[in-house]
Design an enzyme around this catalytic site. Structure first.
Site, PDB file in Angstrom:
ATOM      1  N   MET A  79       0.842  -1.193   0.000  1.00 26.81           N
ATOM      2  CA  MET A  79       0.000   0.000   0.000  1.00 26.81           C
ATOM      3  C   MET A  79       0.877   1.244   0.000  1.00 26.81           C
ATOM      4  SD  MET A  79      -2.913  -1.052   2.797  1.00 26.81           S
ATOM      5  CE  MET A  79      -1.720  -1.576   4.022  1.00 26.81           C
TER       6      MET A  79
ATOM      7  N   ILE B 188       1.699  -5.016   8.171  1.00 21.41           N
ATOM      8  CA  ILE B 188       3.129  -4.761   8.349  1.00 21.41           C
ATOM      9  C   ILE B 188       3.404  -3.273   8.154  1.00 21.41           C
ATOM     10  CG2 ILE B 188       5.455  -5.313   7.538  1.00 21.41           C
ATOM     11  CD1 ILE B 188       4.304  -7.932   6.439  1.00 21.41           C
TER      12      ILE B 188
ATOM     13  N   GLY C 125       1.480   4.268   4.575  1.00 24.07           N
ATOM     14  CA  GLY C 125       2.324   3.410   3.748  1.00 24.07           C
ATOM     15  C   GLY C 125       2.713   2.124   4.430  1.00 24.07           C
ATOM     16  N   SER C 126       2.431   0.967   3.827  1.00 24.83           N
ATOM     17  CA  SER C 126       2.629  -0.280   4.530  1.00 24.83           C
ATOM     18  C   SER C 126       2.314  -1.466   3.620  1.00 24.83           C
ATOM     19  CB  SER C 126       1.734  -0.305   5.766  1.00 24.83           C
ATOM     20  OG  SER C 126       0.455   0.211   5.436  1.00 24.83           O
ATOM     21  N   ARG C 127       2.062  -2.636   4.241  1.00 25.38           N
ATOM     22  CA  ARG C 127       1.825  -3.861   3.481  1.00 25.38           C
ATOM     23  C   ARG C 127       0.951  -4.816   4.290  1.00 25.38           C
ATOM     24  NH1 ARG C 127       7.099  -7.424   2.312  1.00 25.38           N
ATOM     25  NH2 ARG C 127       6.222  -9.406   2.980  1.00 25.38           N
TER      26      ARG C 127
END
Length: 250
Positions: A120, A178, A208-210
């Site tokens: 993301m 994450i 911002g991440s996953r």
């Protein structure tokens, strides 16, 4: 309206709406607006104030929370996050989702499974949703680093939060939020014992991440590496279905 039934034969009513702003983000947006107005009106620093005001709109946009039309089907596994499929790999699920946690509820079985990683960016919606309907069995937070979320080792090194959801027939899906380079806060909306529907909001990650999803054994992804997916709408997989799917970037 949330809860309306739509189908692939035209039943239902669809129209565009401005997405709402999640309550978790309203305070950040209002603080950013207040600082911008202070710089503009009190100090008269237009070259600084106007960019800050524009940035304030970006903060509100980051926390947007649009409604989604969630496909219904017993074996469907939907995307838990908006973003790009950055990794599809065969891996062992995280230990926190496998080992006995003392609750009497089992975790994911041993053995390698397909992991789908969704990256993301700061421009994506950051509200995360449950891939299936069921009972939340585990929510495990682990502090860690803030490496680039695009890296494979982010699954083991970064700050993260694991979820385990069990369907009524015993099928379990694990997925992990994450944190990335910019993200500094993982916020859960659910706790162990809660019932969730497929596509229901379960948490968010700021900036911002996953999200990693661990498919059941014997299940292949129905999405492609590099494909963009939509939380609660894109079908990631069908439990028990295996088939090679190829795509061409163009």
């Amino acid at each position: 309206m949330a809860g309306d039934l739509l189908d692939n034969r035209g039943r239902g009513d669809a129209h565009w709406n401005w997405p709402s702003i999640h309550p978790e983000g309203r305070k950040f947006g209002l603080i950013a607006v207040a600082i911008s107005l202070l710089v503009l009106l009190v100090f008269g620093w237009g070259p600084i104030g106007w960019p800050l005001l524009f940035l304030s709109l970006g903060v509100f946009a980051f926390f947007r929370d649009p409604e989604r039309v969630v496909p219904q089907g017993d074996d469907l596994i939907v995307a838990p996050a908006d973003g790009m499929v950055s990794l599809i790999m065969q891996v062992d699920p995280p230990e926190e989702l496998r080992v006995d946690d003392g609750s009497g509820m089992g975790g994911l079985p041993e053995g390698q499974v397909t992991r789908i990683s969704i990256f993301m960016s700061v421009f994506d919606v950051h509200i995360n949703r449950s891939p299936i309907a069921g009972v939340v069995r585990r929510v495990v937070y682990i502090p860690g680093k803030f490496l680039n979320a695009d890296l494979d080792k982010a699954s083991e090194d970064n700050e993260r939060q694991h979820f385990l959801v069990e369907r009524a027939d015993g099928l379990r899906i694990g997925f992990t939020q994450i944190a990335g380079l910019v993200a500094r806060r993982i916020v859960p909306f659910v706790k162990p014992g809660d019932m969730v529907g497929a596509g229901q909001r379960v948490g968010l990650i700021r900036f911002g991440s996953r999200v990693d999803v661990y498919l059941p054994a014997g299940t292949d992804a129905k999405v492609l590496l590099g494909q963009r997916v939509v939380a609660g709408e894109t079908i990631l997989a069908e439990a028990g279905a295996q088939k090679l799917i190829e795509g061409i970037k163009q």
